[in-house]
Design an enzyme around this catalytic site. Structure first.
Site, PDB file in Angstrom:
ATOM      1  N   ARG A  41       0.816  -1.213   0.000  1.00 52.40           N
ATOM      2  CA  ARG A  41       0.000   0.000   0.000  1.00 52.40           C
ATOM      3  C   ARG A  41       0.853   1.267   0.000  1.00 52.40           C
ATOM      4  O   ARG A  41       0.482   2.260  -0.623  1.00 52.40           O
ATOM      5  CB  ARG A  41      -0.959  -0.012   1.189  1.00 52.40           C
ATOM      6  CG  ARG A  41      -2.089  -1.017   1.012  1.00 52.40           C
ATOM      7  CD  ARG A  41      -2.980  -1.090   2.228  1.00 52.40           C
ATOM      8  NE  ARG A  41      -4.127  -1.960   1.987  1.00 52.40           N
ATOM      9  CZ  ARG A  41      -4.973  -2.350   2.913  1.00 52.40           C
ATOM     10  NH1 ARG A  41      -4.826  -1.949   4.161  1.00 52.40           N
ATOM     11  NH2 ARG A  41      -5.992  -3.130   2.611  1.00 52.40           N
ATOM     12  N   LYS A 203     -19.879 -19.112   2.669  1.00 53.42           N
ATOM     13  CA  LYS A 203     -21.297 -18.956   3.003  1.00 53.42           C
ATOM     14  C   LYS A 203     -22.073 -18.119   1.998  1.00 53.42           C
ATOM     15  O   LYS A 203     -21.611 -17.079   1.564  1.00 53.42           O
ATOM     16  CB  LYS A 203     -21.434 -18.318   4.388  1.00 53.42           C
ATOM     17  CG  LYS A 203     -20.906 -19.172   5.532  1.00 53.42           C
ATOM     18  CD  LYS A 203     -21.138 -18.482   6.858  1.00 53.42           C
ATOM     19  CE  LYS A 203     -20.688 -19.357   8.016  1.00 53.42           C
ATOM     20  NZ  LYS A 203     -20.939 -18.691   9.323  1.00 53.42           N
ATOM     21  N   GLY A 379     -13.374  -4.699   1.247  1.00 53.76           N
ATOM     22  CA  GLY A 379     -14.777  -4.401   1.518  1.00 53.76           C
ATOM     23  C   GLY A 379     -15.402  -3.489   0.491  1.00 53.76           C
ATOM     24  O   GLY A 379     -16.582  -3.643   0.140  1.00 53.76           O
TER      25      GLY A 379
END
Length: 402
Positions: A41, A203, A379
């Protein structure tokens, strides 16, 4: 998406002598002694910083690091290790400035053109996470141009990412964020068809909104991992003791039906790789999807399924990839993910990939250069796939239109 690009401002000579505030993502991992263990980063932030300096700006850079308590700075929260690494990469001094919200000075003087400072951890400032308007206005007053170059924070409306963009004289996207916005637009807003999405993970529940959003847009939705097991159950197949979510069968059926209505498909595996235990040394057995025993664990798609999906990927116009399709960390159960990765690499499609495990698979199979765009947003990337408009995208497009 229409937004102002920092590179365009530099090219037009509109940055010289200006105070430029860059919100970067310098949230790097550290060991217990505070040493940086992986600096991707920081290295990724360098082009934007160099662009600003070469354009003759007075440059301020800030980022969050870790999860500090607002208003309670500790040595562990400091960007000092980042400043040291940045100095090495830039070959110049990078002073670290604390308590900067009410004004930025170096050696008692205002920041001058050609100077660079790193502003201490922005999440220590009270009101940062809740996007306090007074804090945002103070930040905006520090600069003539705000540059958002931290895609990893693009899904958060915080003072240093959103509020400052509201009130700064000019708000624009740095090269990293602009590249993400361009890639997302190309893959999801105006894709070349067929558009194929690969969504895998343990999931269905964690990616249900992503599956629903994509099912309304893609031409083929490939599911993998535990998600595929749930879809196999929905298709009437037995999955033994494999990881699945039986309570979400109706949701899986809904996604399948949504695709069918549009003449699209969710391919169900025709063969799988099973084991009796979840272990790296477990014996792998290839079986037809109709032959799974009650004590079997499905840990990968089978070679026949992998090849069929690979053929479809090679014909795609656009590919969106989030998640490996099997337990690729174990050699006996990596073939499905490996074949998928290689098919994406060989495809002429525009491909965009994101998510930690996906990036690990890309690195493992050495296809980084063959994937058109690799998102590092985590995210933020998932929220884009969910069909959400990221706060950073919204405010930058609004400011470009104002």
């Amino acid at each position: 998406m229409n937004f102002i690009r920092f590179s365009d401002l530099c090219a037009k000579g509109q940055v010289a002598g200006k105070r430029v505030f860059i919100r970067a993502d310098l949230n790097v991992p550290q060991d217990d002694a505070g040493n940086i263990t992986e600096d991707t980063r920081i290295r990724a932030s360098v082009p934007c910083i160099k662009l600003a300096l070469e354009a003759g700006a007075a440059v301020m850079v800030t980022s969050h690091l870790g999860r500090p308590t607002e208003g309670a700075f500790t040595p562990e929260d400091s960007l000092a290790p980042v400043a040291r690494r940045m100095q090495e990469l830039l070959g110049r001094e990078v002073p670290l400035v604390a308590n900067w919200v009410d004004g930025v000075q170096v050696a008692g003087k205002p920041l001058a053109a050609g100077q660079l400072v790193l502003l201490e951890n922005c999440r220590v400032n009270k009101g940062e996470k809740k996007n306090n308007e007074d804090l945002a206005k103070k930040m905006a007053a520090l600069c003539d141009i705000f540059v958002h170059d931290a895609f990893g924070t693009a899904h958060r409306a915080e003072a240093s990412t959103y509020g400052i963009a509201q009130f700064a004289p000019i708000a624009c996207a740095g090269p990293l964020l602009a590249a993400e916005m361009d890639a997302i637009s190309k893959a999801l807003l105006a894709p070349k068809r067929p558009l194929v999405a690969i969504v895998a993970g343990s999931k269905v529940s964690t990616k249900l909104t992503i599956l629903k959003s994509l099912s309304a847009n893609v031409d083929q939705l490939i599911v993998g991992g535990g998600i595929a097991n749930t879809f196999m159950l929905a298709a009437g197949l037995k999955i033994g003791k494999s990881l699945a979510e039986p309570d979400l069968l109706a949701e899986a059926v809904s996604v399948i039906e949504s695709m069918k209505v549009r003449g699209a498909a969710v391919p169900i595996p025709t063969d799988v790789v099973t084991a009796k235990t979840f272990a790296a040394d477990a014996v792998a057995t290839v079986k037809a999807a109709t032959d799974v025993a009650d004590d079997d664990l499905i840990l990968d798609i089978g070679p026949q399924t992998a090849q069929a999906l690979a053929e479809q990927l090679k014909k795609a116009g656009t590919i969106v990839w989030n998640g490996p399709v099997g337990v690729f960390e174990f050699a006996a159960f990596e073939n499905g993910t490996k074949v998928i990765a290689q098919a994406i690499a060989e495809s002429s499609a525009f491909s965009i990939a994101g998510g930690g495990d996906t990036l690990a698979a890309i690195a493992k199979y050495g296809v980084e250069k063959q994937v058109s765009y690799i998102s590092t947003g985590g995210g933020a990337f998932l929220e884009v796939l969910e069909g959400k408009t990221l706060p950073a995208f919204e405010i930058l497009t609004r400011r470009a239109a104002s």
